[in-house]
Scaffold this motif. Structure first.
Motif, mmCIF file in Angstrom:
data_model
loop_
_atom_site.group_PDB
_atom_site.id
_atom_site.type_symbol
_atom_site.label_atom_id
_atom_site.label_comp_id
_atom_site.label_asym_id
_atom_site.label_seq_id
_atom_site.Cartn_x
_atom_site.Cartn_y
_atom_site.Cartn_z
ATOM 1 N N TRP A 111 -2.501 -4.251 -15.606
ATOM 2 C CA TRP A 111 -1.927 -3.903 -14.517
ATOM 3 C C TRP A 111 -2.492 -3.490 -13.340
ATOM 4 O O TRP A 111 -2.388 -2.801 -12.508
ATOM 5 C CB TRP A 111 -0.786 -2.676 -14.738
ATOM 6 C CG TRP A 111 0.049 -3.034 -15.880
ATOM 7 C CD1 TRP A 111 -0.218 -2.473 -17.348
ATOM 8 C CD2 TRP A 111 1.241 -3.644 -15.961
ATOM 9 N NE1 TRP A 111 0.977 -2.870 -17.960
ATOM 10 C CE2 TRP A 111 1.676 -3.748 -17.216
ATOM 11 C CE3 TRP A 111 2.011 -4.411 -15.015
ATOM 12 C CZ2 TRP A 111 2.976 -4.576 -17.642
ATOM 13 C CZ3 TRP A 111 3.058 -5.190 -15.332
ATOM 14 C CH2 TRP A 111 3.488 -5.111 -16.558
ATOM 15 N N PRO A 112 -3.530 -4.609 -13.096
ATOM 16 C CA PRO A 112 -4.437 -4.297 -11.963
ATOM 17 C C PRO A 112 -3.623 -4.265 -10.448
ATOM 18 O O PRO A 112 -4.132 -3.880 -9.652
ATOM 19 C CB PRO A 112 -5.363 -5.570 -11.840
ATOM 20 C CG PRO A 112 -4.309 -6.565 -12.692
ATOM 21 C CD PRO A 112 -3.868 -5.890 -13.708
ATOM 22 N N GLU A 113 -2.504 -4.900 -10.548
ATOM 23 C CA GLU A 113 -1.699 -4.887 -9.263
ATOM 24 C C GLU A 113 -1.654 -3.498 -8.468
ATOM 25 O O GLU A 113 -1.433 -3.400 -7.615
ATOM 26 C CB GLU A 113 -0.353 -5.518 -9.561
ATOM 27 C CG GLU A 113 -0.265 -7.037 -10.262
ATOM 28 C CD GLU A 113 -0.510 -6.787 -11.579
ATOM 29 O OE1 GLU A 113 -0.325 -7.952 -12.243
ATOM 30 O OE2 GLU A 113 -0.788 -5.810 -12.156
ATOM 31 N N ARG A 114 -1.734 -2.421 -9.562
ATOM 32 C CA ARG A 114 -1.413 -1.044 -8.937
ATOM 33 C C ARG A 114 -2.682 -0.492 -8.429
ATOM 34 O O ARG A 114 -2.762 0.514 -7.705
ATOM 35 C CB ARG A 114 -1.409 0.013 -10.153
ATOM 36 C CG ARG A 114 -0.187 -0.457 -11.364
ATOM 37 C CD ARG A 114 1.050 0.039 -10.798
ATOM 38 N NE ARG A 114 2.389 -0.580 -11.695
ATOM 39 C CZ ARG A 114 3.285 0.061 -11.727
ATOM 40 N NH1 ARG A 114 3.584 1.039 -11.050
ATOM 41 N NH2 ARG A 114 4.428 -0.372 -12.500
ATOM 42 N N ALA A 115 -3.803 -1.280 -8.259
ATOM 43 C CA ALA A 115 -4.936 -1.121 -7.541
ATOM 44 C C ALA A 115 -5.792 -2.314 -6.868
ATOM 45 O O ALA A 115 -6.861 -2.252 -6.762
ATOM 46 C CB ALA A 115 -6.032 -0.304 -8.612
ATOM 47 N N GLU A 116 -4.817 -3.199 -6.563
ATOM 48 C CA GLU A 116 -5.542 -4.585 -6.088
ATOM 49 C C GLU A 116 -6.519 -4.262 -4.991
ATOM 50 O O GLU A 116 -7.436 -4.919 -5.073
ATOM 51 C CB GLU A 116 -4.057 -5.117 -5.326
ATOM 52 C CG GLU A 116 -4.202 -6.793 -5.562
ATOM 53 C CD GLU A 116 -4.484 -7.391 -6.943
ATOM 54 O OE1 GLU A 116 -5.593 -7.378 -7.227
ATOM 55 O OE2 GLU A 116 -3.617 -7.775 -7.571
ATOM 56 N N GLY A 117 -6.496 -3.492 -4.104
ATOM 57 C CA GLY A 117 -7.327 -3.405 -3.062
ATOM 58 C C GLY A 117 -8.569 -2.428 -3.392
ATOM 59 O O GLY A 117 -9.546 -2.435 -2.614
ATOM 60 N N TYR A 118 -8.409 -1.957 -4.788
ATOM 61 C CA TYR A 118 -9.446 -1.028 -4.806
ATOM 62 C C TYR A 118 -10.648 -1.591 -5.904
ATOM 63 O O TYR A 118 -11.731 -1.343 -5.906
ATOM 64 C CB TYR A 118 -8.929 0.016 -5.965
ATOM 65 C CG TYR A 118 -10.085 1.391 -6.035
ATOM 66 C CD1 TYR A 118 -10.023 2.429 -5.283
ATOM 67 C CD2 TYR A 118 -10.803 1.313 -7.087
ATOM 68 C CE1 TYR A 118 -11.028 3.497 -5.647
ATOM 69 C CE2 TYR A 118 -11.450 2.260 -7.484
ATOM 70 C CZ TYR A 118 -11.751 3.481 -6.514
ATOM 71 O OH TYR A 118 -12.497 4.373 -6.848
ATOM 72 N N LEU A 119 -10.285 -2.599 -6.522
ATOM 73 C CA LEU A 119 -10.972 -3.556 -7.382
ATOM 74 C C LEU A 119 -12.206 -4.484 -6.764
ATOM 75 O O LEU A 119 -11.823 -4.718 -5.470
ATOM 76 C CB LEU A 119 -10.283 -4.410 -8.218
ATOM 77 C CG LEU A 119 -9.290 -3.668 -9.262
ATOM 78 C CD1 LEU A 119 -8.550 -4.743 -10.152
ATOM 79 C CD2 LEU A 119 -9.874 -2.606 -10.021
ATOM 80 N N PRO A 120 -13.410 -4.365 -7.302
ATOM 81 C CA PRO A 120 -14.456 -5.074 -6.445
ATOM 82 C C PRO A 120 -13.906 -6.527 -6.355
ATOM 83 O O PRO A 120 -13.330 -7.418 -7.161
ATOM 84 C CB PRO A 120 -15.580 -4.863 -7.396
ATOM 85 C CG PRO A 120 -15.023 -4.586 -8.876
ATOM 86 C CD PRO A 120 -13.745 -3.762 -8.703
ATOM 87 N N ARG A 121 -14.797 -7.367 -5.192
ATOM 88 C CA ARG A 121 -14.255 -8.612 -5.047
ATOM 89 C C ARG A 121 -14.792 -9.741 -6.023
ATOM 90 O O ARG A 121 -14.444 -10.816 -6.405
ATOM 91 C CB ARG A 121 -14.948 -9.110 -3.546
ATOM 92 C CG ARG A 121 -14.298 -8.556 -2.515
ATOM 93 C CD ARG A 121 -15.089 -8.846 -1.281
ATOM 94 N NE ARG A 121 -15.185 -10.367 -1.081
ATOM 95 C CZ ARG A 121 -14.081 -10.980 -0.580
ATOM 96 N NH1 ARG A 121 -12.931 -10.530 -0.244
ATOM 97 N NH2 ARG A 121 -14.277 -12.130 -0.304
ATOM 98 N N THR A 122 -15.664 -9.035 -6.829
ATOM 99 C CA THR A 122 -16.372 -9.809 -8.113
ATOM 100 C C THR A 122 -15.412 -9.888 -9.233
ATOM 101 O O THR A 122 -15.957 -10.423 -10.426
ATOM 102 C CB THR A 122 -17.677 -9.209 -8.326
ATOM 103 O OG1 THR A 122 -17.737 -7.981 -8.712
ATOM 104 C CG2 THR A 122 -18.881 -9.291 -7.243
ATOM 105 N N THR A 123 -14.345 -9.138 -9.079
ATOM 106 C CA THR A 123 -13.421 -9.108 -10.379
ATOM 107 C C THR A 123 -13.140 -10.552 -10.927
ATOM 108 O O THR A 123 -12.769 -11.479 -9.960
ATOM 109 C CB THR A 123 -12.075 -8.452 -10.066
ATOM 110 O OG1 THR A 123 -12.615 -6.823 -9.663
ATOM 111 C CG2 THR A 123 -10.994 -8.374 -11.099
ATOM 112 N N LEU A 124 -13.042 -10.603 -12.396
ATOM 113 C CA LEU A 124 -12.693 -11.824 -12.894
ATOM 114 C C LEU A 124 -11.247 -11.753 -13.309
ATOM 115 O O LEU A 124 -10.971 -10.548 -14.075
ATOM 116 C CB LEU A 124 -13.360 -12.199 -14.099
ATOM 117 C CG LEU A 124 -12.849 -13.199 -14.963
ATOM 118 C CD1 LEU A 124 -12.959 -14.710 -14.223
ATOM 119 C CD2 LEU A 124 -13.863 -13.228 -16.299
ATOM 120 N N SER A 125 -10.262 -12.455 -12.720
ATOM 121 C CA SER A 125 -8.628 -12.264 -13.014
ATOM 122 C C SER A 125 -8.359 -13.202 -14.021
ATOM 123 O O SER A 125 -8.764 -14.253 -14.359
ATOM 124 C CB SER A 125 -7.919 -12.657 -11.626
ATOM 125 O OG SER A 125 -6.551 -12.452 -12.106
#
Length: 503
Positions: A111-125
């Motif tokens: 449920w990363p949508e709950r922290a979308e702006g917090y996760l690093p730009r290098t996140t693998l989705s």
């Protein structure tokens, strides 16, 4: 998030779990994997398989972190499993220790949508969506984590083409290069080794407009391994059989020669095994090896020479990396010029030495002991892609002064003596010339290793190599005790290069 996208059809839960395993093999500390999908999409199945693969425990209990919000696992790479479904705001991630978790390992985030702006730009989705009776996995990202995941999926494709698509993959070993190895198992088959050897990234020019790897003649592709493997096998050396290959991508499926090394139960080197390896070298050095080796139909590998430029660029690693580390400043021009002068004088002395196929890293991590075999077949050799045509004494020094194992002067002498005896038994042998070349090559190699181990810490973030430095300095002192190296020994002593240091 923008960037490239990969899609995989997952027909059932088994394939979902297999994707988790493939992602586990690509994971590194600092990675964030964002798992997206509706309830029942398979996020927990994927996460559970990934964590179990990292732990190498198929029965590991991996509960959902829905109520605890985070579960941590002390696996090969520590992994922290976050479930943000009940998160009130992204700011609560600070309270969960999200940033600290990334300094210690990797993070799986449901449920990363709950922290979308917090996760690093290098996140693998990784997004899982319903697709007929199965699911579609959509991977996207724009950094190294995505590239590694894509390569791991390509390795699964390679296994499928080799008839091993259902194999279980587990991390085996990595080394100081970009190469890595896995153990793959399939019901009814002996385990095999999956070799991942990406094409070498050459790096910037360092001398005469050439990158370091070009000057040092480091193998640039897996083709070198294939060619040398076939030549060694034809020459009576036990090397892995190649069951499948993709030279373009750098994937090989290899025979698993075993896991027993050169240390006894007490962790001490077994002298008889080192002597046996020296006798194998003596056999190899009594043969004539072609310089042009076939790697496949119409494909050849020219074994490069261990020429003066290669020897010098390696020896210079001590000046480039070790000297600044022990002196907190760059080396002086006087030190550099004097160092080059001393080494060039010694390289002149090698011109009359015996040259042969030199495997370059012939030491315990790359030799398997097989007690159930006889003769030279007791020794399986597994790492040789960087082989050169160079002084035969180099590989003997590499073995007898094993960089990863403390070899006493007594075992070193027994190892060297076993080689000399085997060469004498096979015919005419210039022992005095060999012993001088042995000392020169041992000094060159250990000077290089002092620099490499510091470079691995300073440049590559691998501090665990520094623990070997006292051993390497001791080996260097031994090598410099030969009368032919008296001038170099004086130079090293004058500049404090042999003093014990704590980095």
């Amino acid at each position: 998030m923008t960037g490239p996208v990969l899609e995989r059809l997952l027909a059932d839960e088994t394939q979902t779990a297999r994707l988790g395993e493939d992602l586990a093999l690509s994971l590194r500390a600092g990675d964030v994997l964002a798992l997206k999908g509706d309830l029942g999409a398979g996020k927990s199945t994927l996460a559970r398989a990934l964590i179990r693969a990292l732990a190498d425990d198929a029965s590991l209990d991996v509960p959902s972190p829905t109520f605890t919000l985070v579960q941590s696992y002390d696996t090969r790479i520590p992994v922290h499993h976050f479930d943000l479904y009940r998160l009130a705001s992204a700011a609560e991630l600070d309270e969960l220790g999200f940033d600290e978790a990334l300094t210690q390992g990797a993070a799986l985030v449901e449920w990363p949508e709950r922290a979308e702006g917090y996760l690093p730009r290098t996140t693998l989705s990784i997004e899982l969506v319903q697709h007929g009776e199965g699911r579609l996995a959509r991977l996207s990202g724009q950094a190294a984590a995505f590239d590694r995941a894509a390569r791991s999926l390509a390795m699964r494709g390679f296994l499928e083409r080799a008839g091993w698509g259902d194999a279980r993959r587990r991390h085996f070993i990595g080394d100081a290069s970009a190469r890595s190895y896995e153990i793959v198992t399939l019901a009814g088959q002996e385990p095999r080794v999956l070799m991942n050897s990406p094409r070498l990234v050459l790096g910037p020019p360092v001398r005469d407009g050439k990158p370091y790897a070009v000057i040092a003649h480091t193998a640039q592709s897996v083709t070198a391994f294939v060619a040398i493997d076939r030549a060694l096998k034809a020459g009576g050396v036990s090397v892995p059989q190649i069951h499948a290959e993709d030279q373009d991508q750098g994937f090989l499926l290899l025979e698993h020669l075993g896991s027993e090394g050169f240390l006894g139960k007490d962790g001490e080197p077994v002298a008889e095994r080192y002597a046996a390896a020296a006798e194998l070298l003596a056999m190899m050095h009594g043969r004539t090896w072609p310089q042009r080796l076939q790697a496949g139909p119409g494909s050849f590998h020219e074994v490069p020479p261990f020429d003066r430029d290669a020897m010098m660029i390696e020896a210079d690693l001590l000046v480039d990396w070790y000297v600044p580390a022990i002196s907190s400043g760059p080396p002086s021009e006087d030190l550099r010029s004097g160092y080059a002068r001393e080494w060039n004088a010694l390289f002149d002395r090698l011109q009359g030495s015996e040259y042969t196929l030199m495997l370059r890293d012939f030491h315990s991590p790359n030799i398997i002991w097989r007690d159930n075999r006889a003769g030279h077949d007791r020794l399986g050799v597994v790492d040789f892609q960087d082989a050169l045509i160079g002084p035969s004494a180099y590989d003997v020094a590499s073995l007898a002064m094993d960089a990863r194992v403390t070899i006493s002067p007594e075992i070193e002498k027994k190892t060297r003596d076993a080689y000399v005896a085997a060469r004498h038994a096979a015919g005419a042998f210039d022992e005095a010339s060999f012993l001088e070349a042995y000392a020169i090559m041992a000094a060159q190699r250990n000077s290089k290793i002092l620099g490499i181990f510091v470079r691995l810490e300073k440049r590559d973030g691998k501090p665990y190599y520094l623990k070997h430095l006292p051993r390497i300095r001791d080996y260097l002192r031994r090598a410099l005790s030969h009368p032919a190296l008296a001038s170099l020994r004086e130079f090293y002593n004058t500049h404090g290069l042999l003093e014990e240091r704590t980095l």
